[in-house]
Motif scaffolding. Structure first.
Motif, PDB file in Angstrom:
ATOM      1  N   PHE A  53     -21.645  -3.796  19.605  1.00 30.45           N
ATOM      2  CA  PHE A  53     -22.696  -2.879  20.047  1.00 30.45           C
ATOM      3  C   PHE A  53     -23.581  -2.444  18.874  1.00 30.45           C
ATOM      4  O   PHE A  53     -24.795  -2.369  19.006  1.00 30.45           O
ATOM      5  N   LEU A  54     -22.967  -2.133  17.746  1.00 32.13           N
ATOM      6  CA  LEU A  54     -23.685  -1.546  16.615  1.00 32.13           C
ATOM      7  C   LEU A  54     -23.565  -2.429  15.380  1.00 32.13           C
ATOM      8  O   LEU A  54     -22.513  -3.033  15.131  1.00 32.13           O
ATOM      9  N   GLU A  55     -24.621  -2.459  14.579  1.00 34.45           N
ATOM     10  CA  GLU A  55     -24.574  -3.225  13.338  1.00 34.45           C
ATOM     11  C   GLU A  55     -23.549  -2.635  12.370  1.00 34.45           C
ATOM     12  O   GLU A  55     -22.916  -3.357  11.608  1.00 34.45           O
ATOM     13  N   SER A  56     -23.367  -1.316  12.424  1.00 36.32           N
ATOM     14  CA  SER A  56     -22.398  -0.674  11.534  1.00 36.32           C
ATOM     15  C   SER A  56     -20.964  -1.009  11.903  1.00 36.32           C
ATOM     16  O   SER A  56     -20.045  -0.738  11.116  1.00 36.32           O
TER      17      SER A  56
ATOM     18  N   PHE B  43     -30.137   2.525  16.865  1.00 36.79           N
ATOM     19  CA  PHE B  43     -28.883   2.676  17.597  1.00 36.79           C
ATOM     20  C   PHE B  43     -27.797   3.251  16.698  1.00 36.79           C
ATOM     21  O   PHE B  43     -27.017   4.114  17.113  1.00 36.79           O
ATOM     22  N   ASP B  44     -27.741   2.781  15.452  1.00 34.73           N
ATOM     23  CA  ASP B  44     -26.774   3.339  14.503  1.00 34.73           C
ATOM     24  C   ASP B  44     -27.068   4.815  14.246  1.00 34.73           C
ATOM     25  O   ASP B  44     -26.151   5.641  14.167  1.00 34.73           O
ATOM     26  N   ALA B  45     -28.348   5.143  14.099  1.00 35.00           N
ATOM     27  CA  ALA B  45     -28.719   6.539  13.849  1.00 35.00           C
ATOM     28  C   ALA B  45     -28.368   7.415  15.050  1.00 35.00           C
ATOM     29  O   ALA B  45     -27.851   8.532  14.886  1.00 35.00           O
ATOM     30  N   ILE B  46     -28.633   6.918  16.253  1.00 34.78           N
ATOM     31  CA  ILE B  46     -28.286   7.668  17.466  1.00 34.78           C
ATOM     32  C   ILE B  46     -26.785   7.907  17.525  1.00 34.78           C
ATOM     33  O   ILE B  46     -26.326   9.025  17.818  1.00 34.78           O
ATOM     34  N   ASN B  47     -26.017   6.876  17.255  1.00 33.69           N
ATOM     35  CA  ASN B  47     -24.558   6.998  17.295  1.00 33.69           C
ATOM     36  C   ASN B  47     -24.065   8.050  16.302  1.00 33.69           C
ATOM     37  O   ASN B  47     -23.168   8.842  16.603  1.00 33.69           O
ATOM     38  N   HIS B  48     -24.673   8.071  15.114  1.00 35.77           N
ATOM     39  CA  HIS B  48     -24.264   9.039  14.087  1.00 35.77           C
ATOM     40  C   HIS B  48     -24.592  10.465  14.520  1.00 35.77           C
ATOM     41  O   HIS B  48     -23.762  11.375  14.377  1.00 35.77           O
TER      42      HIS B  48
END
Length: 339
Positions: free
Chosen positions: A93-96, A204-209
């Protein structure tokens, strides 16, 4: 005078050998796929989908025919030069999430090579296919469960986000399966789309964080609040997101599994489960188990419950696994906890 075989003749020989051993490659693919699934599940890592395949004979023939810019055969040693006879693709789902998945598999198999397609693009200053590739080998000593007969087998694993995967699949469909050359405006459109996807993955990574921080600060309401004291997968996920904000979320079905594990140990209410999980000394647990990266929520909770109940936990939850190796893995982790 004996003539040396031409490259085309050698290709035919290699393809014949491959066809004769195709059943073994297919068995190795099944074993490797099972080991990949088991390792990602052990570490509680979240992913969208896993694809796997053995290279088709026609595709292998085309690859063996490739030439370098000066016209020399690219694969002069045939099958020994090709690493993706068995291929696995992990879509996340996420690059991180990608680095943890890569490290997990590198700890199970021997890493032979790593190609960072995203970094290569940045060096060239362009856009296009993004992803991470690992060339791995089944270790001859201590192979993962299901791979005991395939020591030394090489295979390739590709890691992509959902967005990277969508771009790559559509681009391949248009560029390589279309008829005739691709118009310049289509190439430009693909380049623009690639840049937008890179930005979207970052967002998406920023939203998840941000969402994780909101939960920790209590700005998001607990999923269990509306359902009273019912022990549910959604409620457990909320608790663990608050307890372990820096850890990746596990797959949705893994939280359902955690409900089963708790109930097998007579924990039937959300209040009991919350009090138990909030009593954990997570840094101490991580230090003793020497995690190479933060595991997923459910893997961390599983280790804490093992610490709490020891061999009794093993007896009560050893059956809660599809690969049949859970008991041995828990025994190993318990020894590390008690060391």
């Amino acid at each position: 005078m004996e003539l040396l075989p031409t490259h085309s003749m050698r290709i035919n020989d290699w393809l014949g050998d491959y066809a004769m051993n195709l059943g073994r490659y297919q068995s190795a693919e099944e074993g490797i796929h099972g080991a990949v699934l088991a390792r990602l599940a052990d570490d509680g890592l979240n992913y969208h989908h896993i694809q796997h395949r053995v290279k088709a004979i026609e595709s292998l023939g085309k690859k063996l025919e490739r030439r370098t810019e000066d016209g020399a055969p690219r694969y002069i040693n045939g099958l020994n030069d090709i690493d993706d006879l068995i291929g696995v693709r992990i879509i996340l789902f996420l690059e991180s999430d990608i680095p943890a998945a890569m490290e997990a598999l590198s700890g199970t198999f021997e890493e032979l090579d790593h190609v960072d397609k995203s970094a290569e693009q940045k060096i060239r200053g362009d856009f296009g296919y993004s992803g991470q590739h690992l060339i791995l080998r089944v270790p001859a000593g201590n192979p993962p469960s299901g791979c005991e007969s395939f020591g030394g087998q090489r295979f390739e694993v590709q890691f992509r986000t959902i967005l990277q995967h969508a771009w790559a699949e559509f681009e391949h469909e248009i560029r390589y399966k279309g008829s005739g050359p691709v118009p310049p405006e289509v190439n430009r459109a693909f380049t623009l789309a690639s840049g937008l996807i890179e930005l979207a993955d970052r967002e998406f990574d920023a939203i998840n964080h941000v969402v994780a921080l909101q939960r920790v600060r209590g700005e998001a309401r607990s999923a269990g609040a509306s359902s009273g004291d019912e022990l549910t997968a959604a409620a457990l996920r909320e608790v663990l997101e608050q307890e372990l904000p820096e850890h990746p979320r596990s797959r949705a079905d893994h939280y359902d599994w955690l409900v089963q594990a708790l109930e097998a140990n007579t924990v039937y209410s959300l209040a009991e489960a919350t009090a138990l999980l909030r009593s954990a000394d997570w840094p101490s647990l991580a230090s003793r188990l020497r995690y190479r990266f933060p595991p997923g929520h459910v893997r961390a909770a599983d280790d804490f419950l093992l610490e709490q109940w020891g061999r009794g936990y093993i007896q009560r939850t050893a059956h809660l696994s599809d690969d049949g190796t859970r008991r041995g893995k828990l025994e190993y982790r318990l020894r590390r906890l008690l060391a």
